[in-house]
Design an enzyme around this catalytic site. Structure first.
Site, mmCIF file in Angstrom:
data_model
loop_
_atom_site.group_PDB
_atom_site.id
_atom_site.type_symbol
_atom_site.label_atom_id
_atom_site.label_comp_id
_atom_site.label_asym_id
_atom_site.label_seq_id
_atom_site.Cartn_x
_atom_site.Cartn_y
_atom_site.Cartn_z
ATOM 1 C CD GLU A 146 0.741 -0.974 0.364
ATOM 2 O OE1 GLU A 146 1.773 -0.519 0.892
ATOM 3 O OE2 GLU A 146 -0.335 -0.340 0.303
ATOM 4 C CD GLU A 201 -1.784 2.183 1.973
ATOM 5 O OE1 GLU A 201 -2.392 2.935 1.169
ATOM 6 O OE2 GLU A 201 -0.578 1.918 1.878
ATOM 7 C CD GLN A 261 5.547 -1.454 2.238
ATOM 8 O OE1 GLN A 261 5.497 -0.352 1.701
ATOM 9 N NE2 GLN A 261 5.870 -2.547 1.587
ATOM 10 C CG PHE A 262 6.097 1.840 7.169
ATOM 11 C CD1 PHE A 262 7.104 1.698 8.118
ATOM 12 C CD2 PHE A 262 6.372 1.500 5.848
ATOM 13 C CE1 PHE A 262 8.357 1.230 7.760
ATOM 14 C CE2 PHE A 262 7.628 1.036 5.484
ATOM 15 C CZ PHE A 262 8.623 0.890 6.442
ATOM 16 C CB ALA A 263 1.326 2.476 11.976
ATOM 17 N N PRO A 318 -5.254 6.542 4.647
ATOM 18 C CG PRO A 318 -4.001 6.475 2.682
ATOM 19 C CD PRO A 318 -3.876 6.333 4.165
ATOM 20 C CG HIS A 323 8.503 5.241 6.299
ATOM 21 N ND1 HIS A 323 8.190 6.308 5.495
ATOM 22 C CD2 HIS A 323 8.676 4.181 5.466
ATOM 23 C CE1 HIS A 323 8.172 5.914 4.226
ATOM 24 N NE2 HIS A 323 8.462 4.635 4.188
#
Length: 336
Positions: free
Chosen positions: A39, A70, A92-94, A99, A139
């Protein structure tokens, strides 16, 4: 590709995110089967600019944006890896990875075993993780224990710009899937001289950050700088603290940890993930299992709390382990 574990002599001062960008550029340049996607990684250059300029340099076929999906990102990468390509996926963030857990748990780590080694899956999944910069909900999660529990995958977490570049290149060249987690707090918090060109830092080899003979502190990622501050405070009181940066959680360099505990007789494990079921428990269990006769005090854990990571507010400064909490644990094991 030829691995070069000895860094080149020329170097450039870089932040961690700049070192990661350099590693991605080198990987894309060296191997035309390497692809980067996720993303906002293309036009925007990544939410933290880790892929800044790479789409313009390597084209939209090899560096491209994906939908906000994801499971699709990871599933597509699995297919690309099985087809002989070398995919690098960015989540984009762990905390957005959940998902995709079906793809991760049901497929990602199983293909070598499932095909009796007829297929390998050279895929890297990069993701920022951890707190310290007052981000919104989900985040700042630290899901490394969930990922480390998946058989067939490696988990890498660097703590310096030099390690970030060398470990990422090693991960990209690995024949099996690797999670590469990058501490958000460290992206731009410090700079150092990073070797230019290609080099690798071997996976599964820990780094002794500070040497000491009284207490061993085992940690990784964003907690390394916190632990070093605590070690410096302890040194002022005559306590020698050996801080070990694991660098790689799976495979873990247990030999370095056990050799240190055999020397110091005391161990403190520091992570920022929630306490229950965290990777700190895996480290502690291994020390207890293999070095119980060396211990002069119980192993202590300094961790986050069993609550969702607090968004936005200053409560984060209480939730996330700091040098004061680590120093307190060091004093406790010394006084046992």
């Amino acid at each position: 590709m030829t691995a070069t574990q000895t860094p080149p002599t020329a170097s450039t001062t870089r932040t961690m995110v700049a070192a990661i960008n350099d590693a991605l550029a080198i990987a894309l340049e060296r191997d035309p089967t390497t692809y980067l996607f996720g993303e906002d990684v293309g036009v925007m250059g990544g939410v933290f600019r880790a892929s800044d300029g790479l789409q313009a340099r390597f084209g939209t076929d090899r560096v491209f944006d994906t939908p906000l999906a994801e499971a699709s990102i990871v599933g597509m990468g699995i297919g690309m890896g099985l087809a002989g390509l070398r995919p690098i996926a960015e989540i984009q963030f762990a905390g957005f990875m959940y998902p995709a857990l079906d793809q991760i748990l049901s497929h990602l780590g199983r293909y070598r075993h499932r095909t009796r080694s007829r297929y390998s899956l050279p895929m890297v999944i990069r993701a920022p993780y951890g707190g310290g910069v007052h981000t919104p909900e989900q985040h700042a999660d630290s899901p490394e224990a969930i990922l480390a529990h998946v058989p067939g995958v490696k988990v890498v977490i660097p703590s310096t710009p030099t390690d970030a570049k060398g470990l990422l290149l090693a991960a990209i060249e690995d024949p099996d899937p690797v999670f590469f987690l990058e501490a958000i707090k460290l992206y731009r918090s410090n700079k150092e001289s990073v070797p230019d060109g290609h080099y690798t830092v071997p996976l599964g080899k820990a780094r002794i950050v500070t040497e000491g003979s009284d207490v061993t502190v085992v940690t990784y990622g964003g907690m390394v700088e916190v632990s070093v501050k605590a070690a410096e405070a302890a040194r002022a009181h005559g306590i020698g603290v050996e801080v070990i940066d694991l660098r790689t959680l799976v495979p873990m360099d247990l030999e370095t940890v056990l050799n240190s505990v055999a020397k110091t007789g005391r161990a403190v494990v520091v992570t920022e993930a929630p306490r229950t079921g965290g990777f700190h428990s895996e480290i502690s269990a291994n020390i207890a299992e293999h070095a119980i006769d060396s211990l002069r005090a119980p192993i202590l854990r300094v961790t986050g709390y069993d609550a969702p990571y607090p968004p936005f507010t200053a409560i984060e400064d209480v939730y996330r382990p700091n040098a004061v909490r680590v120093a307190r644990a060091i004093r406790t094991v010394m006084g046992y």
